[in-house]
Enzyme design. Structure first.
Site, PDB file in Angstrom:
ATOM      1  CB  ALA A  16      -1.002  -0.176   1.398  1.00 47.26           C
ATOM      2  CD  GLU A  63       1.815  -5.702   5.861  1.00 41.70           C
ATOM      3  OE1 GLU A  63       2.352  -6.260   6.314  1.00 41.70           O
ATOM      4  OE2 GLU A  63       1.088  -5.644   5.048  1.00 41.70           O
TER       5      GLU A  63
HETATM    6  N1  CAA Z   1       4.555   3.374  -0.905  1.00 42.92           N
HETATM    7  C1  CAA Z   1       4.775   4.376  -1.517  1.00 42.92           C
HETATM    8  N2  CAA Z   1       6.041   4.544  -2.150  1.00 42.92           N
HETATM    9  C2  CAA Z   1       6.712   3.491  -2.443  1.00 42.92           C
HETATM   10  C3  CAA Z   1       6.523   2.301  -1.965  1.00 42.92           C
HETATM   11  C4  CAA Z   1       5.270   2.215  -1.070  1.00 42.92           C
HETATM   12  N3  CAA Z   1       4.783   0.930  -0.610  1.00 42.92           N
HETATM   13  N4  CAA Z   1       7.394   1.331  -2.186  1.00 42.92           N
HETATM   14  C5  CAA Z   1       8.392   1.945  -2.981  1.00 42.92           C
HETATM   15  N5  CAA Z   1       7.969   3.295  -3.119  1.00 42.92           N
HETATM   16  C6  CAA Z   1       8.461   4.350  -3.958  1.00 42.92           C
HETATM   17  C7  CAA Z   1       9.701   4.953  -3.037  1.00 42.92           C
HETATM   18  O1  CAA Z   1       9.233   5.682  -2.133  1.00 42.92           O
HETATM   19  C8  CAA Z   1      10.432   5.818  -4.407  1.00 42.92           C
HETATM   20  O2  CAA Z   1       9.762   6.930  -4.512  1.00 42.92           O
HETATM   21  P1  CAA Z   1      10.983   8.167  -4.844  1.00 42.92           P
HETATM   22  O3  CAA Z   1      11.562   7.746  -6.298  1.00 42.92           O
HETATM   23  O4  CAA Z   1       9.929   9.195  -5.315  1.00 42.92           O
HETATM   24  O5  CAA Z   1      11.750   8.130  -3.806  1.00 42.92           O
HETATM   25  C9  CAA Z   1      10.246   4.518  -5.397  1.00 42.92           C
HETATM   26  O6  CAA Z   1       9.049   3.746  -5.228  1.00 42.92           O
HETATM   27  C10 CAA Z   1      11.247   3.542  -5.690  1.00 42.92           C
HETATM   28  O7  CAA Z   1      11.456   2.990  -4.313  1.00 42.92           O
HETATM   29  P2  CAA Z   1      12.994   2.748  -3.713  1.00 42.92           P
HETATM   30  O8  CAA Z   1      14.048   3.801  -4.154  1.00 42.92           O
HETATM   31  O9  CAA Z   1      12.914   2.644  -2.239  1.00 42.92           O
HETATM   32  O10 CAA Z   1      13.478   1.517  -4.476  1.00 42.92           O
HETATM   33  P3  CAA Z   1      14.624   0.573  -3.868  1.00 42.92           P
HETATM   34  O11 CAA Z   1      14.789  -0.506  -5.042  1.00 42.92           O
HETATM   35  O12 CAA Z   1      15.944   1.189  -3.237  1.00 42.92           O
HETATM   36  O13 CAA Z   1      13.862  -0.467  -2.758  1.00 42.92           O
HETATM   37  C11 CAA Z   1      12.057  -1.576  -1.756  1.00 42.92           C
HETATM   38  C12 CAA Z   1      12.707  -1.124  -2.836  1.00 42.92           C
HETATM   39  C13 CAA Z   1      12.880  -2.381  -0.706  1.00 42.92           C
HETATM   40  C14 CAA Z   1      10.704  -2.162  -2.036  1.00 42.92           C
HETATM   41  C15 CAA Z   1      11.582  -0.124  -0.878  1.00 42.92           C
HETATM   42  O14 CAA Z   1      11.052   0.801  -1.742  1.00 42.92           O
HETATM   43  C16 CAA Z   1      10.782  -0.504  -0.106  1.00 42.92           C
HETATM   44  O15 CAA Z   1      10.780  -0.874   1.259  1.00 42.92           O
HETATM   45  N6  CAA Z   1       9.353  -0.143  -0.159  1.00 42.92           N
HETATM   46  C17 CAA Z   1       8.285  -0.324   1.153  1.00 42.92           C
HETATM   47  C18 CAA Z   1       7.831  -1.701   1.021  1.00 42.92           C
HETATM   48  C19 CAA Z   1       6.768  -1.684   2.139  1.00 42.92           C
HETATM   49  O16 CAA Z   1       7.038  -1.729   3.181  1.00 42.92           O
HETATM   50  N7  CAA Z   1       5.444  -2.146   1.536  1.00 42.92           N
HETATM   51  C20 CAA Z   1       4.441  -2.355   2.619  1.00 42.92           C
HETATM   52  C21 CAA Z   1       3.469  -1.345   2.856  1.00 42.92           C
HETATM   53  S1  CAA Z   1       2.554  -1.309   4.307  1.00 42.92           S
HETATM   54  C22 CAA Z   1       1.148  -2.090   3.414  1.00 42.92           C
HETATM   55  O17 CAA Z   1       1.072  -2.891   2.504  1.00 42.92           O
HETATM   56  C23 CAA Z   1      -0.206  -2.228   4.425  1.00 42.92           C
HETATM   57  C24 CAA Z   1      -1.382  -2.998   3.724  1.00 42.92           C
HETATM   58  O18 CAA Z   1      -1.184  -4.391   4.399  1.00 42.92           O
HETATM   59  C25 CAA Z   1      -2.361  -2.555   3.255  1.00 42.92           C
END
Ligand code: CAA
Length: 257
Positions: free
Chosen positions: A62, A130
């Site tokens: 999300a 999460e």
């Molecule tokens: N939400 C919003 N933006 C996100 C995102 C997310 N879940 N995942 C990635 N992005 C965005 C980053 O902010 C980044 O944007 P900018 O270029 O504008 O800074 C872009 O996507 C590229 O991401 P990274 O630069 O971080 O890419 P990376 O290759 O270095 O890392 C990753 C990849 C490990 C997946 C890292 O992006 C990450 O940890 N993302 C979050 C993953 C996460 O925690 N997901 C769970 C969300 S909670 C949920 O889903 C709740 C539910 O059950 C409903």
């Protein structure tokens, strides 16, 4: 439109297409997915659907930037939106195949779990991270993950937030096959076409019968998940952890408040 729909004879290919955010699910994208699913449901030519992601991610969860702004009530509504859209996949009689091409994290893993068959490319990565953001899974993970991989494996994944690779996901039954990355889509299409050749009434009946067994109590359980998810949005820990992700700063230790 951040979700694309392509038709190849009896097979629909649905592509989550917001690669600049690794296909993270914001409200707009969930609404787009809902629209696409309505089209799949009503199009009698479509017998099987594949869901995949554009770029290097399936769905990275999300949208954390959007969630960082939510209060408790808004978080509950967001959770219900995810539940409603993902339940459309599960309750539709047409089978859905997840072709997991990369990150399937949080809501992305939960989207794959709502599909009927999960295939992974060898670069796929899975997690329910999460708790590292101060929240519980909110798009069905607390309910569908234990139903698929068992309570112990689900608790280990959800309580640690740790990620696993495609081979590990295969080992615990989260996916049914792992393919070389460049073969994944063709293998998913082959599978979809082989299902689409079978008698639709029989295929649909079989899916509905199996889903009836697996999802007997799911609706009430998802409401309980929504309560657990949304109450996290009253905590300092959720606000601090999501702010740290958005500002790309190191997060502080969790305080439990
Ligand atoms: N939400 C919003 N933006 C996100 C995102 C997310 N879940 N995942 C990635 N992005 C965005 C980053 O902010 C980044 O944007 P900018 O270029 O504008 O800074 C872009 O996507 C590229 O991401 P990274 O630069 O971080 O890419 P990376 O290759 O270095 O890392 C990753 C990849 C490990 C997946 C890292 O992006 C990450 O940890 N993302 C979050 C993953 C996460 O925690 N997901 C769970 C969300 S909670 C949920 O889903 C709740 C539910 O059950 C409903």
């Amino acid at each position: 439109m951040s979700v694309q729909l392509e038709k190849r004879e009896h097979v629909a290919i649905i592509t989550m297409d917001r690669p600049e955010a690794l296909n993270a699910l914001n409200r707009e994208m969930l609404n787009n997915l809902s629209e696409v699913l309505c089209n799949v449901k009503t199009d009698n030519d479509i017998r099987v659907a594949i869901i995949t992601g554009a770029g290097k991610s399936f769905v990275a969860g999300a949208d954390i930037g959007e969630m960082a702004q939510l209060n408790v009530e808004e978080a509950k509504a967001f959770c219900h939106l995810g539940h409603t859209v993902f339940s459309m996949i599960e309750s539709m009689k047409k089978p859905f195949i997840a072709a997991i091409n990369g990150y399937a994290l949080g809501g992305g893993c939960e989207l794959a779990l709502a599909c009927d068959i999960r295939l992974a490319g060898e670069k796929a990565k899975f997690a329910q991270p999460e708790v590292t953001l101060g929240i519980t899974p909110g798009f069905g993970g607390t309910q569908r993950l234990p139903r698929v991989i068992g309570i112990s494996n689900a608790l280990e994944l959800i309580l640690t937030g740790k990620s696993m690779n495609a081979a590990e996901a295969l080992d615990i039954g989260l996916v049914s096959k792992v393919y070389p990355q460049d073969e994944l889509m063709q293998r998913a299409l082959d599978l979809a076409e082989s299902i689409a050749q079978n008698a639709p009434v029989a295929v649909y009946g079989a899916k509905q019968a199996i889903r009836r067994f697996t999802d007997a109590a799911l609706i009430g359980d998802l409401d309980y998940e929504a309560d657990m998810f949304s109450r996290c949005f009253a905590t300092h820990d959720q606000k601090m952890a999501m702010k740290a992700f958005v500002t790309k700063e190191k997060r502080d230790e969790f305080k439990g408040v």
